[in-house]
Motif scaffolding. Sequence first.
Motif, mmCIF file in Angstrom:
data_model
loop_
_atom_site.group_PDB
_atom_site.id
_atom_site.type_symbol
_atom_site.label_atom_id
_atom_site.label_comp_id
_atom_site.label_asym_id
_atom_site.label_seq_id
_atom_site.Cartn_x
_atom_site.Cartn_y
_atom_site.Cartn_z
ATOM 1 N N ILE A 386 0.826 -1.212 0.000
ATOM 2 C CA ILE A 386 0.000 0.000 0.000
ATOM 3 C C ILE A 386 0.863 1.267 0.000
ATOM 4 C CG2 ILE A 386 -1.969 -1.119 1.108
ATOM 5 C CD1 ILE A 386 -1.040 0.071 3.778
ATOM 6 N N LEU A 387 2.102 1.133 -0.448
ATOM 7 C CA LEU A 387 3.040 2.256 -0.416
ATOM 8 C C LEU A 387 2.503 3.466 -1.179
ATOM 9 C CD1 LEU A 387 5.889 3.035 0.617
ATOM 10 C CD2 LEU A 387 6.756 2.381 -1.634
ATOM 11 N N ASN A 388 1.967 3.241 -2.380
ATOM 12 C CA ASN A 388 1.466 4.362 -3.177
ATOM 13 C C ASN A 388 0.274 5.046 -2.519
ATOM 14 O OD1 ASN A 388 3.384 4.123 -5.199
ATOM 15 N ND2 ASN A 388 2.144 2.709 -6.420
ATOM 16 N N ASP A 389 -0.531 4.278 -1.798
ATOM 17 C CA ASP A 389 -1.670 4.868 -1.097
ATOM 18 C C ASP A 389 -1.193 5.764 0.040
ATOM 19 O OD1 ASP A 389 -4.013 3.435 -2.401
ATOM 20 O OD2 ASP A 389 -2.834 1.727 -1.720
ATOM 21 N N ILE A 390 -0.203 5.323 0.774
ATOM 22 C CA ILE A 390 0.303 6.096 1.907
ATOM 23 C C ILE A 390 1.122 7.294 1.441
ATOM 24 C CG2 ILE A 390 1.709 5.962 4.009
ATOM 25 C CD1 ILE A 390 -1.026 4.475 4.039
ATOM 26 N N TYR A 391 1.717 7.193 0.270
ATOM 27 C CA TYR A 391 2.484 8.310 -0.296
ATOM 28 C C TYR A 391 1.630 9.573 -0.400
ATOM 29 C CZ TYR A 391 4.752 11.147 -3.898
ATOM 30 O OH TYR A 391 5.301 12.188 -4.618
ATOM 31 N N LYS A 392 0.343 9.403 -0.650
ATOM 32 C CA LYS A 392 -0.567 10.547 -0.818
ATOM 33 C C LYS A 392 -0.710 11.359 0.468
ATOM 34 C CE LYS A 392 -3.196 7.734 -4.105
ATOM 35 N NZ LYS A 392 -4.485 7.025 -4.338
ATOM 36 N N TYR A 393 -0.359 10.771 1.613
ATOM 37 C CA TYR A 393 -0.547 11.443 2.895
ATOM 38 C C TYR A 393 0.632 12.337 3.294
ATOM 39 C CZ TYR A 393 -4.620 8.490 3.883
ATOM 40 O OH TYR A 393 -5.841 7.867 3.846
ATOM 41 N N ASN A 394 1.710 12.317 2.524
ATOM 42 C CA ASN A 394 2.879 13.152 2.802
ATOM 43 C C ASN A 394 3.456 12.893 4.201
ATOM 44 O OD1 ASN A 394 4.910 15.055 2.548
ATOM 45 N ND2 ASN A 394 3.584 16.795 3.052
ATOM 46 N N VAL A 395 4.144 11.793 4.327
ATOM 47 C CA VAL A 395 4.744 11.419 5.621
ATOM 48 C C VAL A 395 6.223 11.789 5.689
ATOM 49 C CG1 VAL A 395 3.114 9.533 5.975
ATOM 50 C CG2 VAL A 395 5.275 9.067 4.809
ATOM 51 N N ARG A 396 6.690 12.532 4.724
ATOM 52 C CA ARG A 396 8.121 12.858 4.661
ATOM 53 C C ARG A 396 8.581 13.579 5.932
ATOM 54 N NH1 ARG A 396 11.133 15.308 -0.628
ATOM 55 N NH2 ARG A 396 13.228 15.541 0.256
ATOM 56 N N GLY A 397 9.641 13.052 6.511
ATOM 57 C CA GLY A 397 10.225 13.646 7.705
ATOM 58 C C GLY A 397 9.559 13.225 8.998
ATOM 59 N N LYS A 398 8.509 12.422 8.911
ATOM 60 C CA LYS A 398 7.781 11.988 10.109
ATOM 61 C C LYS A 398 8.371 10.702 10.669
ATOM 62 C CE LYS A 398 4.883 15.379 9.397
ATOM 63 N NZ LYS A 398 4.873 16.580 10.260
ATOM 64 N N ASP A 399 7.885 10.318 11.877
ATOM 65 C CA ASP A 399 8.386 9.105 12.507
ATOM 66 C C ASP A 399 7.356 7.990 12.464
ATOM 67 O OD1 ASP A 399 6.505 9.857 14.378
ATOM 68 O OD2 ASP A 399 7.955 10.366 15.936
ATOM 69 N N ASP A 400 7.687 6.871 13.145
ATOM 70 C CA ASP A 400 6.799 5.703 13.098
ATOM 71 C C ASP A 400 5.459 5.957 13.784
ATOM 72 O OD1 ASP A 400 7.991 5.844 15.577
ATOM 73 O OD2 ASP A 400 8.300 3.686 15.776
#
Length: 439
Positions: A386-400
């Motif tokens: 589901i990587l492409n689905d989660i990419y839409k949420y902009n998690v860049r720089g965030k943690d787990d």
Amino acid sequence: MIFKINGNSESITDLLTEFDERIKGYDASIFYFAGHGFEVKGENYLAFTECQIDSLNEYHCRQTCIQLTDLLKIYKKNPDKVNIAIIDACRKSFERGGIIANSPIQAPRGSLIAFSTSPNEGASDVGFEGHSIFTGALLNYVGREHLSVEELFKKVRKTVYNVSGGKQTSWEHTSLIGDFYFNTGQLTHSQMIPYSEEVVKDAKYSKNDDFGCLIAKIKSYDWNIQNPAILEVLRIKLSKLDKNQQFVLGRNILQASGAANEAKIFMNSLPSSLRKYQIDGENHVLNGILFEIYFDSRGEFRKSNTKKYFIDKILNLRKDETFYKSFSFLSNLLHTVDYNLIYIPGSIDEIIDIDVIANVETVTSASGKEIEYQVISRLTFNSVDILNDIYKYNVRGKDDLYLKEILGNFLTAPAELIHIHSNIGLKKIMISKDLEDDF
């Protein structure tokens, strides 16, 4: 489902009798036949194993074949349902033309009869691996979403014609009244949903009585109109509302809670708000709220686009025994939609396992600063990436922890149930697609 393979004459009566009885409990039926089909003296026959195809005696045919008119008689008794018959009748062992053809038929109201070939044409039983041209084409389209049954068979007809080199053209007779989709995520209204179609597909809900007028106001999207209507409808005694009214009330309170203050008040005090509507273990208002989260006004499954208003408060009710039947109702519905990227709430929590593959990459920012990221290249739930689905949420720089919140949002699940299994620690995340976009 009723399934017969290589049926003999003894099974014909049982098959038709069972079909005639079971069709009463559903709003839609599909009859599929693959084999030999032919016509004798104006009657269409679907051959079973004991039929002697070299001796077209009408009395023998009646004993060893299904007469299509028997199926149509069953359809005529159920005109308010959606009844689809798909006949993939191979006739290649017969002479072309002459009497070896399907006799013209009239589809009863509410039915569609689809033939793999046109009158007086042959039907090839090869063309797709393991399937005839017709069935192969049908399987290619039957899972496509938002494709009506008429559109589906039109596409099948084009593929059959093209793959056969113009030698075969599928053919339909239809008297359908309502819409039908093989796969939209919609729920075919049936005994599983104990509510009327007009509230399951509440876009159609229109009543001129007092309750109906209040629901129309709640649907208005104008909080100045919605708030007084919500107050008024909540004053109605439970004894004055049937289960369909309670169900559509729940749906529209959740819908309005995105803006209307009175709906928000109801949702913020959800357990106490709902107890007024609890009777004999059932809560039709909560059923409506739960349904609205996952299904739209056409009764179609929202997939990942679920309605998230007050979702945490709603899902917290799953552990309250008072509302067990409502979450059982929801669980049964969600198990029918054939979509595994959704959390199905129940009284017993199950851990939601997410597998992550990541590697460390050093990225140079626009200012020239080098930043170390854990770049995720695969994010798997239920064996689906589901990587492409989660990419839409902009998690860049965030943690787990942030990733867990996003995954909870995507799966409509409590974040505390999500367990991330990563090959490296996730303190500053980047999706691999982010890396591609930077370069």
